[in-house]
Each structure stands twice: as C-alpha cells, then as structure tokens.
Scaffold this active site. Structure first.
Site, PDB file in Angstrom:
ATOM      1  NE  ARG B  38      -4.285   1.579   1.849  1.00  0.00           N
ATOM      2  CZ  ARG B  38      -4.432   2.685   2.586  1.00  0.00           C
ATOM      3  NH1 ARG B  38      -3.572   2.979   3.529  1.00  0.00           N
ATOM      4  NH2 ARG B  38      -5.447   3.509   2.384  1.00  0.00           N
ATOM      5  CB  SER B 107     -12.135  -0.594  -0.973  1.00  0.00           C
ATOM      6  OG  SER B 107     -10.813  -0.940  -0.698  1.00  0.00           O
ATOM      7  CE  LYS B 136     -11.358  11.148  10.695  1.00  0.00           C
ATOM      8  NZ  LYS B 136     -12.096  12.281  10.158  1.00  0.00           N
TER       9      LYS B 136
HETATM   10 NI    NI Z   1      -9.278   6.928   5.712  1.00  0.00          NI
END
Ligand code: NI
Lengths: 213, 213
Positions: B38, B107, B136
């Site tokens: 990622r 996703s 987050k």
């Molecule tokens: Ni996020």
C-alpha cells in the site's frame, strides 16, 4: 515530429475556477503544441475521467497529450506518453510499459541528470525551475531556480528536445528560447490568464522571437 | 486458487520503525496468505523499489502480491494484481491493462457497491471498515464502521471472496470469519505487533476458528 514551442501543464486549482477542459480548448485555439495532464492533487479516478476528455480534445486537433507520473492513466486514456520526475517510476520502466513509440519525458535540473535521462531513453526534458515562482506546488523542484545559464548548458549537453519550465511567461519566454531550448512549459501563464487563448499565442510568438535571436 | 485467511496490507509508517521487508518476511513465516503493497504516502519510485523486493519475497514463498491503486507499479514489479478504491481507476480499466489472469480487488462498504464491483469483474472485495479504528490514514473509509451485520449481508450478496478490514485483530477475527467472510485484512495487527510472525499465526488460527462456527 513534435513541436515543443508551448507546452501547457494543466492545473485545475490554478485555473481561476475555470474547468481544465475549457483551458485546454482555449490553449489549442491559441496554438499550444503539447498538453500535459498533471493535477497531482486530484484522485486517479478523476484524473482518468478528465484525461479521457482531454484525449478527445487533443486528438481532434493533433496535439500530443502527456500524463504526469501515472503510466497506467496514460495507458488507460491512450495518451501519447508520460512525464516523470525524480520520485516517479524510472524512464526505463515507463518505456517497457508504454513501448518505443511513446513519448517519455523527464524533469531535470542538472547537466549530469540531463545526460543520464537521455541515456536512459527520455524523449525530451523539462528543465527547471528556470525562475523562482514562490508557489511550491506548481512544478517539481521549482524552489531552486536554476537560471538561464544552467538551462543553456543542459541544452548544449543533450541532443533531445528541452523545454524550460518554472516562472516562464510571455515576458521572458524569448530569453528562454534564446538559450537553445525547444520551447517553454507553463502552468499559470496560461491557466491563470484572463484570455488563455491569447496567452498561448503570445507565448508562441515570444518563443519564435527568441529562437531567431 | 488463492486462500484469503490473512491478508496483510503493508504500511511502513505503522511498523514501529521496522522495514516493511522485515514485516513481510515475518508474516510469510507466520503463514500470511496475501500481501498488499500500500504505502500511499510514499513516492512511486520508492514504492516500486520496495515492490521489487516484496515481489522476490512473496514469489519465493508462493504468496500473491497485490498493489494498492497503481496499476503501473503492479505491472512494473510483476505483481499478481491491484486493489482499487472509489478514487482509483475503475475495475474494468485495470482489467483491460492487466489482463484476465490478474487479481483485481475492490474496496466496498455497501451491499449495492459490492454487487456492482462483482458485476464489473472484481475478483475479491475488501469490505470495511468493520470496526472504527481511530487512525484515519489506515484504510479507506475506515472512519465509518459498518459492523458485522453489514459484512454478513455483503458476503451473502456476492459469490466472490470477501475479506473484512478495519480494526480487525486476533481478538475479533473469529467473529469476522463467522459472518462468512473468507478472511481478514489487517495493517497494524501485524505491522505493529511485537512479533509479527506470531501475530500472523494468531490471526490465521482465529479465522479458522470462526469459520468452523
Ligand atoms: Ni481513511
């Protein structure tokens, strides 16, 4: 053979609220030679969708379309090539993915890096920042102004086309072209102009003037 | 056929100063089933170079390697596929670029989006965030916890593999698997573990336990 006189780098955020499609349409009317889809702060999906529209506009008018950084977006929208910086994929990797016919450009600021990019197979160089611009988000490395002497040295050191970038506008484009550069790359000199079509034409005229010097 | 029990999403920044290569090596020793590169906050060049190393590690051990977002990096490192979110290239575009044999994941957080992704040709779904995590930057959309009921509805709505992601660790992985999910995707449950190999094994055991329920 691509002409490099006026190379527009798009930036929605610096287009005074106008859509990038509108800016590109005006630039094409003003004789822009190359368009680069940059928009680094826009998600890939949106860049892809914008790219499809720019591809249509540029193909209709025979203007090469280059995508900044993302080889996959270039492939997806059938762009003519990519423009790569120090933090992007290597030139050789982009060449492998895009093939021999693609245009692969590279940003450089130093003579040695220019020679290396040429050896790696770059088709042209974006050289800068020529002048400091103050807006760090505009163009890679623009915080370090390299000036016209360095640009001239790079033009002499390589045989591929060179466009000068960073703080270039109609008032200094002739001097940039007079170094031997093949053209000028700009963002706000076109995207921020009240009349982007006229601004594009003025840049082209200045480049022609400088070249005759 | 890929097993999905434990799907590691790498994140250098959340690896307690350890290199991602070290984390992946440990996860492989612990039986990880899939690795996703990622590192959204790392420049493409660095992700490419890390990806080349992860490709070597995962190929040697027969573990599929997926690249987040960047189809071009996936191509450049010969990864097995890509994982796409709402802001990335569409599934169909990635499929065109990577071919039929590539793994293309998506996703989603809603049943309708899951069905749409399956119709678009996604090979698996990352569904979440299951639990709110507070960090987050970890996983797209993780700020909105969807919970196990929604996950179960999605598992029932599609026939492609589903991995639950977001706030999953060894303490709740069994419950995630008990919904019918094919596995769990984690970042910090492995990258932040004192012993990433043991953490991977514990997650795998929990998934097996939940599946038997
Ligand atoms: Ni996020």
């Amino acid at each position: 053979m691509t002409d490099w006189n006026v190379y527009l780098v798009t930036q929605q955020r610096h287009s005074k609220g106008r859509d990038t499609r509108e800016i590109v349409r005006a630039a094409i009317a003003g004789g822009v030679n190359v368009v680069q889809l940059r928009e680094k702060d826009v998600p890939a999906r949106e860049r892809y969708e914008l790219g499809l529209d720019l591809r249509e506009l540029t193909r209709d008018s025979g203007v090469p379309l280059i995508v900044n950084d993302r080889v996959d977006i270039a492939q997806a929208i059938d762009a003519d090539g990519v423009h790569l910086g120090d933090e992007d994929l290597p030139v050789e990797v982009a060449r492998d993915l895009l093939g021999e016919d693609a245009i692969v450009g590279r940003s450089v600021s130093f003579v040695e890096d220019a020679r290396e990019a040429e050896r790696a197979g770059a088709d042209y160089l974006g050289v800068g920042a020529i002048y400091a611009t103050g807006s760090k988000d505009d163009i890679d490395d623009e915080e370090h102004a390299i000036g016209l002497d360095r640009l001239e040295s790079i033009c002499e050191a390589v045989s591929i086309p060179v466009v000068g970038i960073g703080g270039v506008d109609a008032s200094n484009a002739a001097m940039v072209a007079a170094t031997g550069a093949d053209g000028v790359a700009v963002i706000t000199a076109i995207t921020g102009a009240t009349d982007p079509e006229a601004a594009t034409r003025a840049l082209g005229d200045a480049v022609e003037t400088g070249r005759r010097r």
